[in-house]
Write an enzyme that holds these catalytic residues in place. Structure first.
Site: not given
Ligand code: FDA
Length: 302
Positions: A91, A125, A155, A178, A182, A283
Site C-alpha cells: 500500500k 494495492d 477498482q 488486478r 473496491g 473483512r
Molecule cells: P462481495 O463483497 O459481493 O462478496 C461476494 C461474496 O463473497 C459475498 O456474498 C460473500 O458470500 C463472500 N464474502 C466476501 N467477503 C467475505 C468475508 N470477508 N468473509 C466471508 N465471506 C465473504 N480492495 C481495494 O480497494 N484495493 C485493493 O487493492 C484490493 N485488493 C484486493 C486483493 C484481493 C486478492 C481481493 C480478493 C480483494 C481485494 N480488495 C481490494 C477488496 C475488494 O475490493 C472487495 O472489497 C472484496 O473482494 C469483496 O468484494 P467481492 O468481489 O468479493 O464481492
C-alpha cells in the site's frame, strides 16, 4: 446483509479487540513473517500462488515508512530463500505517499530493486480516491524502469476506471492489473453505489483489460463475477498465462478450490503483521454471516 448483521456492523467498533482478534484469525496468517512463510508454504503445497501483504497503512512519519520498507525487503528475502511461489502487495501510503511523494517513491524504488534482483513482482494495492492518480503514476514510472516486475490495482466501483484502463493500456508497454470492486467509502459523484452497477462496471472493465492484452488478476469472491469472467476467458480463448483468479485468505475457500479444480491459477492474498485490527474490521464488515460469527466469538470459548 440482514438487519441483525447491519446492526453488528454498526456496533463493531465497540466489540472488544480480543474478540475481533479471535474472529479474524482465518483472514490473517499471524503476527510475524515466519507465520506468513508457513501459511504460503501450505498454500503452495495445495497448488495456490500467494501474494504477501504486511498489514498497516497511512503512516504518520518517515520512520514508520522506513520500517515498512525494511519489512518488505525481509519478506522478499524470505520468499527467495524459501523458494515460495509468492509475490508482494504493497500500500503506497505505508511508505508515506500522502506525506512526501518523492520520499515515498524512493522507498518503493528500493523495494523494486530487490524485486528485480530476486526476479519477483510487486503489486501496488489501490487505496482510497485521493491516492488513485498518484498510485497509477507510480505504476507508470516503475513499469518503465522494471518491465514485467510491477502491477497495479483498479477498482470497479470508481466511475473513472474504464478511462484509466484505456489510458494505461494505450502506451504499448505490457500491463499487469488486478481488478477488484473496491473497499473504501467513496462519494457517489465518483463511485457507483449500487451493487449491480459495481458488478456491471467490473465486467466492462475486465473485458477492456483483457481485450487490450493486459494480464489480469481477477480478484473477487462473487459467484456472478467468477461466472462472467470464466465465460469471457472461454469466449476469448485465453491461456492461463493471461490471467489468474485472486482471493483473500480465509474467504470462500470452497469457491477457491472449485476455481482451481476447473483449471485456473488462483493466487491468495496473505496478510500478516501486528496492525491486524483495521484489516480485520474491513473483512468482518464484508462477511455475510457476521452476526453469528461475532455472537459465537463473544460467547463460545474455543
Ligand atoms: P462481495 O463483497 O459481493 O462478496 C461476494 C461474496 O463473497 C459475498 O456474498 C460473500 O458470500 C463472500 N464474502 C466476501 N467477503 C467475505 C468475508 N470477508 N468473509 C466471508 N465471506 C465473504 N480492495 C481495494 O480497494 N484495493 C485493493 O487493492 C484490493 N485488493 C484486493 C486483493 C484481493 C486478492 C481481493 C480478493 C480483494 C481485494 N480488495 C481490494 C477488496 C475488494 O475490493 C472487495 O472489497 C472484496 O473482494 C469483496 O468484494 P467481492 O468481489 O468479493 O464481492
Amino acid at each position: 446483509m440482514g438487519l441483525i448483521d447491519q446492526f453488528v456492523v454498526k456496533t463493531l467498533p465497540f466489540v472488544p479487540r480480543a474478540v475481533v482478534a479471535r474472529i479474524s484469525k482465518p483472514y490473517i496468517a499471524g503476527d510475524h513473517l515466519a507465520a506468513a512463510v508457513e501459511c504460503v508454504q501450505a498454500l503452495n503445497l495445495k497448488g495456490f500462488r500467494a501474494t504477501i501483504d504486511i498489514l498497516g497503512e497511512f503512516v504518520t512519519n518517515f520512520d514508520q515508512a522506513v520500517e515498512s520498507q525494511k519489512g518488505y525487503l525481509e519478506v522478499l528475502d524470505a520468499i527467495h530463500e524459501n523458494g515460495l511461489d509468492s509475490n508482494i502487495s504493497v500500500k503506497p501510503t505505508s511508505f508515506g505517499l500522502l506525506l512526501d511523494r518523492e520520499k515515498a517513491e524512493k522507498l518503493l524504488d528500493g523495494i523494486m530493486q530487490k524485486v528485480n534482483s530476486h526476479q519477483n513482482f510487486m503489486r501496488l494495492d489501490m487505496e482510497d480516491s485521493p491516492c488513485t492518480t498518484m498510485t497509477i503514476q507510480l505504476y507508470e514510472k516503475f513499469r518503465q524502469e522494471y518491465p514485467g516486475r510491477v502491477g497495479v490495482v483498479l477498482q470497479s466501483y470508481l466511475r473513472r476506471t474504464v478511462g484509466d484502463i484505456k489510458q494505461i493500456t494505450e502506451k504499448g508497454v505490457p500491463t499487469n492489473f488486478r481488478l477488484c470492486k473496491g473497499i473504501y467509502v467513496e462519494p457517489e459523484k465518483i463511485a457507483f453505489k449500487e451493487y449491480q452497477a459495481v458488478r456491471d462496471n467490473y465486467v466492462r472493465s475486465l473485458e477492456a483489460m483483457l481485450k487490450a492484452g493486459a494480464f489480469v488478476g481477477i480478484a473477487t469472491h462473487d459467484d456472478y463475477l467468477v461466472d462472467q469472467a470464466e465465460k469471457m476467458i472461454q469466449k476469448m480463448g485465453l491461456s492461463p498465462d493471461k490471467y489468474e483468479f485472486q482471493m483473500l485468505l480465509g474467504v470462500r475457500e470452497r469457491l477457491r478450490d472449485q476455481i482451481k479444480e476447473r483449471g485456473h491459477n488462483v493466487r491468495i492474498y496473505v496478510p500478516f503483521g501486528k496492525d491486524w485490527y483495521g484489516y480485520s474490521i474491513r473483512r468482518l464488515k464484508e462477511n455475510p454471516a457476521l452476526a453469528g460469527t461475532v455472537f459465537k466469538a463473544m460467547f463460545i470459548k474455543n
